[in-house]
Structure formats: C-alpha cells, structure tokens
Motif scaffolding. Structure first.
Motif, PDB file in Angstrom:
ATOM      1  N   ARG A  36      40.396  43.139  42.673  1.00  0.00           N
ATOM      2  CA  ARG A  36      41.042  43.538  44.187  1.00  0.00           C
ATOM      3  C   ARG A  36      38.963  43.492  44.636  1.00  0.00           C
ATOM      4  O   ARG A  36      38.239  43.944  45.833  1.00  0.00           O
ATOM      5  N   ASN A  37      38.479  42.839  43.752  1.00  0.00           N
ATOM      6  CA  ASN A  37      36.926  42.650  43.866  1.00  0.00           C
ATOM      7  C   ASN A  37      36.677  41.134  44.927  1.00  0.00           C
ATOM      8  O   ASN A  37      37.601  40.223  44.857  1.00  0.00           O
ATOM      9  N   ASP A  38      35.743  41.254  45.283  1.00  0.00           N
ATOM     10  CA  ASP A  38      35.300  39.359  45.916  1.00  0.00           C
ATOM     11  C   ASP A  38      34.687  38.767  45.705  1.00  0.00           C
ATOM     12  O   ASP A  38      33.837  37.488  45.964  1.00  0.00           O
ATOM     13  N   PHE A  39      34.400  38.050  43.814  1.00  0.00           N
ATOM     14  CA  PHE A  39      34.146  37.129  42.692  1.00  0.00           C
ATOM     15  C   PHE A  39      35.067  35.945  43.143  1.00  0.00           C
ATOM     16  O   PHE A  39      36.327  35.972  43.173  1.00  0.00           O
ATOM     17  N   THR A  40      34.997  34.349  42.345  1.00  0.00           N
ATOM     18  CA  THR A  40      35.420  33.829  43.066  1.00  0.00           C
ATOM     19  C   THR A  40      35.341  33.101  41.357  1.00  0.00           C
ATOM     20  O   THR A  40      36.288  32.297  41.084  1.00  0.00           O
ATOM     21  N   SER A  41      34.649  33.607  40.273  1.00  0.00           N
ATOM     22  CA  SER A  41      34.500  33.798  38.958  1.00  0.00           C
ATOM     23  C   SER A  41      34.284  34.807  38.109  1.00  0.00           C
ATOM     24  O   SER A  41      33.083  35.786  39.120  1.00  0.00           O
ATOM     25  N   ILE A  42      34.401  34.281  36.986  1.00  0.00           N
ATOM     26  CA  ILE A  42      33.761  35.848  36.179  1.00  0.00           C
ATOM     27  C   ILE A  42      33.736  35.323  35.476  1.00  0.00           C
ATOM     28  O   ILE A  42      33.186  34.296  34.415  1.00  0.00           O
ATOM     29  N   VAL A  43      31.958  35.511  35.333  1.00  0.00           N
ATOM     30  CA  VAL A  43      30.402  34.816  34.791  1.00  0.00           C
ATOM     31  C   VAL A  43      30.429  35.034  33.384  1.00  0.00           C
ATOM     32  O   VAL A  43      29.806  34.931  32.325  1.00  0.00           O
ATOM     33  N   ALA A  44      30.906  36.428  33.054  1.00  0.00           N
ATOM     34  CA  ALA A  44      30.757  36.787  31.935  1.00  0.00           C
ATOM     35  C   ALA A  44      31.263  35.969  30.659  1.00  0.00           C
ATOM     36  O   ALA A  44      32.504  35.653  30.974  1.00  0.00           O
ATOM     37  N   ARG A  56      42.575  43.227  33.792  1.00  0.00           N
ATOM     38  CA  ARG A  56      43.552  42.947  35.045  1.00  0.00           C
ATOM     39  C   ARG A  56      42.421  42.933  36.185  1.00  0.00           C
ATOM     40  O   ARG A  56      41.513  43.181  36.185  1.00  0.00           O
ATOM     41  N   VAL A  57      42.679  41.546  36.873  1.00  0.00           N
ATOM     42  CA  VAL A  57      42.341  40.539  38.439  1.00  0.00           C
ATOM     43  C   VAL A  57      42.973  40.731  39.307  1.00  0.00           C
ATOM     44  O   VAL A  57      43.029  40.222  39.873  1.00  0.00           O
ATOM     45  N   ILE A  58      43.649  41.604  39.710  1.00  0.00           N
ATOM     46  CA  ILE A  58      45.209  42.241  40.871  1.00  0.00           C
ATOM     47  C   ILE A  58      43.947  41.718  41.961  1.00  0.00           C
ATOM     48  O   ILE A  58      43.247  43.036  42.007  1.00  0.00           O
ATOM     49  N   GLY A  59      44.771  41.090  42.550  1.00  0.00           N
ATOM     50  CA  GLY A  59      44.169  40.702  44.214  1.00  0.00           C
ATOM     51  C   GLY A  59      43.049  40.289  43.985  1.00  0.00           C
ATOM     52  O   GLY A  59      42.309  40.750  45.325  1.00  0.00           O
ATOM     53  N   CYS A  60      42.620  39.854  43.236  1.00  0.00           N
ATOM     54  CA  CYS A  60      40.837  39.394  43.410  1.00  0.00           C
ATOM     55  C   CYS A  60      41.829  37.652  44.072  1.00  0.00           C
ATOM     56  O   CYS A  60      41.425  36.566  43.572  1.00  0.00           O
ATOM     57  N   ARG A  61      41.605  37.705  45.167  1.00  0.00           N
ATOM     58  CA  ARG A  61      42.033  36.636  46.850  1.00  0.00           C
ATOM     59  C   ARG A  61      40.748  35.543  46.234  1.00  0.00           C
ATOM     60  O   ARG A  61      41.922  34.454  47.280  1.00  0.00           O
ATOM     61  N   ASN A  62      39.481  35.554  45.912  1.00  0.00           N
ATOM     62  CA  ASN A  62      38.991  34.593  45.938  1.00  0.00           C
ATOM     63  C   ASN A  62      38.503  33.965  44.497  1.00  0.00           C
ATOM     64  O   ASN A  62      38.271  33.294  44.119  1.00  0.00           O
ATOM     65  N   LEU A  63      38.961  34.562  43.750  1.00  0.00           N
ATOM     66  CA  LEU A  63      39.108  34.505  41.970  1.00  0.00           C
ATOM     67  C   LEU A  63      39.634  33.339  42.298  1.00  0.00           C
ATOM     68  O   LEU A  63      41.155  33.228  42.216  1.00  0.00           O
ATOM     69  N   LYS A  64      39.080  32.030  41.860  1.00  0.00           N
ATOM     70  CA  LYS A  64      39.564  30.023  41.441  1.00  0.00           C
ATOM     71  C   LYS A  64      40.119  30.554  39.642  1.00  0.00           C
ATOM     72  O   LYS A  64      40.550  29.555  39.033  1.00  0.00           O
ATOM     73  N   VAL A  65      38.610  31.046  38.705  1.00  0.00           N
ATOM     74  CA  VAL A  65      39.236  30.554  37.349  1.00  0.00           C
ATOM     75  C   VAL A  65      38.586  31.495  36.670  1.00  0.00           C
ATOM     76  O   VAL A  65      37.901  32.565  37.056  1.00  0.00           O
ATOM     77  N   LEU A  66      39.396  32.104  35.330  1.00  0.00           N
ATOM     78  CA  LEU A  66      38.767  32.940  34.723  1.00  0.00           C
ATOM     79  C   LEU A  66      38.464  32.527  33.318  1.00  0.00           C
ATOM     80  O   LEU A  66      38.956  30.974  33.074  1.00  0.00           O
ATOM     81  N   PRO A  67      37.339  32.934  32.831  1.00  0.00           N
ATOM     82  CA  PRO A  67      36.769  32.480  31.257  1.00  0.00           C
ATOM     83  C   PRO A  67      37.956  32.046  30.720  1.00  0.00           C
ATOM     84  O   PRO A  67      39.098  32.917  30.189  1.00  0.00           O
TER      85      PRO A  67
END
Length: 104
Positions: A36-44, A56-67
């Motif tokens: 439930r955060n607002d990032f589009t990608s995880i830069v780490a 867990r990235v549940i409900g991250c509605r704007n997340l497009k890509v996981l590393p």
C-alpha cells in the motif's frame, strides 16, 4: 543462512506513503512488507538482500515493475498491484512458496 545477532530481520514500511525506496544497506532483512505505497518501481537492488524470504507489495496500485529477486525468496505477495505488467522471474531455488499475481 547466517544471521547477525541484533540485526534487523523484519521491516514493515506498509502504508507509509512511500514514492521510492532504497534498501540496499539492509542486508539482514528476512521479511519485507512494502504494501500500500505509491511507487511505480522499486529502485533498490533487492537481489543484494540475500536473506530475504518474504516480500509483500500488496495494494501497490501504481507498481509496474519488480526488480530481480534474490534466490532466497520463498513467498511473494502482490495482490492488488493492478499496474504490474508481469512478475519477475523467480529464482530456481523457489520451491513451492506463493507467488500471487495482481488481479484487476
């Protein structure tokens, strides 16, 4: 998996209004909840988190890509990630944990 006594193993930054993350120095993390955060990608570079078994990235509605994920991952929870294009390739060592793709 060797753990250093007193090291941070569980980190919950869910619902913290994050728009970016930098977790590369948290090498002892075993469970990471960024739901439930607002990032589009995880830069780490999560691949450096060699002890990480649960993400867990549940409900991250704007997340497009996981590393790329570390080979230690057993559980990946991504329900409600409606912008997620695809799940990353799971490590060869992934053996029967849960990988839950987004549902619209």
């Amino acid at each position: 998996m060797e753990r250093v006594k007193g090291s941070l193993q569980v980190l919950n930054v869910s619902n913290c209004n994050l728009s970016w993350t930098n977790l590369e120095s948290l090498c002892s993390i075993v469970e990471l909840d960024m739901s439930r955060n607002d990032f589009t990608s995880i830069v780490a570079n999560l691949n450096h988190l060699s002890c990480l078994t649960c993400l867990r990235v549940i409900g991250c509605r704007n997340l497009k890509v996981l590393p790329k994920l570390p080979s230690s991952i057993v559980n990946l929870f991504a329900q409600g990630c409606v912008s997620l294009v695809e799940l990353p390739k799971l490590p060869n060592e992934y053996n029967g944990g849960r990988a839950v793709k987004a549902t619209k």
